[in-house]
Design an enzyme around this catalytic site. Sequence first.
Site, PDB file in Angstrom:
ATOM      1  N   ASP A   1       0.485 -57.470 110.358  1.00 39.42           N
ATOM      2  CA  ASP A   1      -0.015 -57.610 109.685  1.00 39.42           C
ATOM      3  C   ASP A   1       0.081 -59.132 109.721  1.00 39.42           C
ATOM      4  OD1 ASP A   1       1.997 -56.630 106.831  1.00 39.42           O
ATOM      5  OD2 ASP A   1       3.024 -58.087 108.289  1.00 39.42           O
TER       6      ASP A   1
ATOM      7  N   CYS B   1      -0.382 -53.022 105.673  1.00 41.84           N
ATOM      8  CA  CYS B   1      -0.259 -52.453 104.694  1.00 41.84           C
ATOM      9  C   CYS B   1      -0.709 -52.256 103.010  1.00 41.84           C
ATOM     10  CB  CYS B   1       1.346 -51.641 104.420  1.00 41.84           C
ATOM     11  SG  CYS B   1       1.668 -53.279 104.242  1.00 41.84           S
TER      12      CYS B   1
ATOM     13  N   CYS C   1       3.270 -57.831 114.525  1.00 43.60           N
ATOM     14  CA  CYS C   1       4.428 -57.420 113.296  1.00 43.60           C
ATOM     15  C   CYS C   1       3.024 -56.857 112.036  1.00 43.60           C
ATOM     16  CB  CYS C   1       4.584 -59.253 112.429  1.00 43.60           C
ATOM     17  SG  CYS C   1       5.074 -60.006 113.906  1.00 43.60           S
TER      18      CYS C   1
ATOM     19  N   CYS D   1       5.122 -58.963 102.161  1.00 45.79           N
ATOM     20  CA  CYS D   1       2.973 -59.469 102.159  1.00 45.79           C
ATOM     21  C   CYS D   1       2.590 -60.386 101.186  1.00 45.79           C
ATOM     22  CB  CYS D   1       2.785 -57.387 101.152  1.00 45.79           C
ATOM     23  SG  CYS D   1       3.498 -56.437 102.699  1.00 45.79           S
TER      24      CYS D   1
END
Lengths: 137, 374, 420
Positions: free
Chosen positions: A39, A63, A37, A106
């Site tokens: 992350d 990221c 995915c 995130c």
Amino acid sequence: MAYSEKLLEHYENPRNVGSLDKNAQDVGTGLVGAPACGDVMKLQIRVNEQGVIEDAKFKTFGCGSAIASSSLATEWIKGKTLDEAEQIKNTQIAQQLALPPVKIHCSVLAEDAIKAAVADYRAKHARKDETAPQAAQ
Amino acid sequence: MTPQRAIYLDHNATAPVLPDVAAAVAGALELGGNPSSVHRFGRASRQAVDRARAAVAALVGVPGTWVVFTSGGTEANNLALTGVAAGRVLVSAIEHDSVLRAAPDAVRVAVDRNGVVDLAALDASLAQHGGDRALVSLMLANNETGVIQPVAEAAAIAHRRGALLHCDAVQAAGRIAIDMGALGADLLTLSAHKLGGPTGAGALAVRDGVQVTAMLRGGGQESWRRAGTENVAGIVGFGVAAEAAQQGLARMADIAALRDEIERGIRDIAPQAPIYGSAARRIANTTCVGMPGVKGETQVMAFDLAGIAVSAGAACSSGKVAPSAVLGAMGAGASAAAEAIRVSLGRGNTAEEAKRFVAEWKTLYDRTRRLKAA
Amino acid sequence: MVANGTTAAEKLNGDNRPKLPIYLDYQATTPCDPRVVEAMLPYFTEKFGNPHSRNHVYGWEAEDAVETARKQVASIIGADEKEVIFTSGATESNNLALKGVARFYKDKKNHLVTVATEHKCVLDSMRHLEEEGFKVTYLPVRKDGLLDLELLKGAITDKTVLVSVMAANNEIGVVQPLAEIGEICRARGVFFHTDAAQAVGKIPIDVKKMKIDLLSISGHKIYGPKGIGALYVGRKPRVRLQALITGGGQERGMRSGTLPTPLCVGLGAACAVAEKEMGAEAERLRMLRDRFYRQIKERLPDVYLNGDLEHRLPGNLNLSFAYVEGEGLMMGIKDLCVSSGSACTSASLEPSYVLRALGVEEDLAHTSLRIGFGRFTTEQDVDYAVEHIVSAVKRLRELSPLWEMAQEGIDIKSIQWTGH
């Protein structure tokens, strides 16, 4: 996409990067996300006998927003009790870092990482407590 | 070799690019990034596009999110007519080819002798063909005669009959004030190069909630309504031209005075010369006038030799000079229609140039009459 | 190209330090060459005529300019100028080629063949055609990104009207064997379309020798302006198509709309420059690319090249920096403008479908960067880029739990990931 100063600052100078001994009794480890995915967050806490998080470390594959979210999360949970740490919401993280809408996930991941680390710590101690049931609850 | 500069009276074909626009376009050509790229080159291009979007939107009084940039008016008209899932399409008989050809099966609504769409016929036609969600396409100003159409009234009729209305405002923009909300149009076409912007840029403004299916598919540009890397420089020029057009509206009265001067001059020479649509409300810069006994093509050539650029029929016909369908729809006979030329003025034209045009018109007219008499 | 007031061209004349930021995204778009801009500018101002105004000098002047440009475009692909029509860009060219041909011949044939790694606008046009009832075969590619010609042969049927295979891929730069594909298609009486947006001006293309029937060109990928492209439509054998944009009947009825004279001139000038300089430029870019790749490989372990190196555009690299997420890496090298995934989709966070089609695992696909070198890239730029990427990758690997696991010998695939 324009990123906030705060986010960039955490990305450039991430706090609490590193690892704790995941086998130690006083350490809880949360590993969330998936490489597929894009992350993965590993967030670890060291908890003292009063149930307070003395130290926190993270490593993140992801990221800039994911890195900053986990950095911020470790900063926030240090000095908090487990119960307090569990109260941290992704929206607080997203707000603090001014995450753009496409990056909200995130902050969700960072919240999950905290919960997973706390749960891991509790699980370890629940196992220990099984041998001494009177201490439960 | 650069030809000698002539008097340019063909602004409805294309208008010269404004100096500010040329400068902005030249600057934007240096903006290298792809607006879809996330790095700073890309972001700089994206910002330039967004600024232009706001300016174009402001010209017609809508939010920027309504604007879909296209390669020009033709594409925008095609997108409107093929992209809206409509039951039946109704168009006026004097629409531009890019509307007529995009909807070959459309019902054509007649215009009167003055070139104004027949609203009663539109209403009747909608009642007959309307049914589920028809689409009406009506231009705001005609490219050949300049006649302004009753778009707001047509939109009210269309909406009452459950239809949507598309308005091709290519020739009207920058010549009359446009408020898309007041017009009631659901879709509205604009072209940059008709209002002093560069060729290769146009827009379709789409009212919130109106679904348009993309004709060009690929990337998700223009909110999935038009794929393809944006013509950044062209769009930037469009934005600057839109701002200038808004300001230039105040000077339309001067242009109207020039046009009236020309028409007065011609009537003095030949009272029987037809001026098409003169009884109707027109945009200020256009006159469509017949010279009795002289083919339009002949006139255009003679004017060109005299250093004056005008046109017979629309320039888009790629050199094929066919009798004007617009004048035909207004009831002009084939031979009369073939004698018409279009004179379309712009900001740069002077009273001196208008006088010279009239003088040349007289020379040509007198010469033809002498030849005929001889 | 202007960013912080610096044009890319100025860098060529500057000192040894590279001007920042450094543009390494030449597959997303290329800056307009100053020579191209110079050619275009007069057509924005004094030479503003409508090329379709056939009756006055303004129109003729514009028409002459457009026809010269058409010849320049034709020349770079070995076509006749009558076979070139102008469009608003490669997206339109691809849409027009595929839908135009399919719809024109729909009474006789209903099948098209393409490849999984094509540009989105080809794939989306194909899906559009599927909605209209056409059948489409999407061929896979090999691990190196190349099409297996035996698969292609097997996919063509009596109902196949057109095969569309891109010349060079926008993400991985892999160049398909056009001449062989052309041969196969011609032998079977099937039209061959190629999206050559990335290839024209970069590698030699000859539509006659390669038996290409339709070919798409983009202005802004070859140092020309955005908003202009071209479609080559062959006349021998004659290809017919149904117009997508109708109206004034320009471009021999295949594409209506007033031709944007300055943009046409710009595309023509870009083709003329590219045709003249392509050979030397390709050599220079290959040298820069190899210099970059060699240094990266020497200094970083676990870097993987996506796509074949030999059959590749000279200015393209696509690298996976294992254990470091691509977007995070991009933020760490913000003086370098590169791309993760393709520009058109980089707003979405899906890993590249092109890399997936090559069989690159999703986790590795997330670590990839596309690095594009071009006309204004210098050796200094390359060396600076290497330094920055190496240090950013090292830093981010220290931050990466996956890198830590790999060093500890833990197999990432053995872990039950939660996903989210």
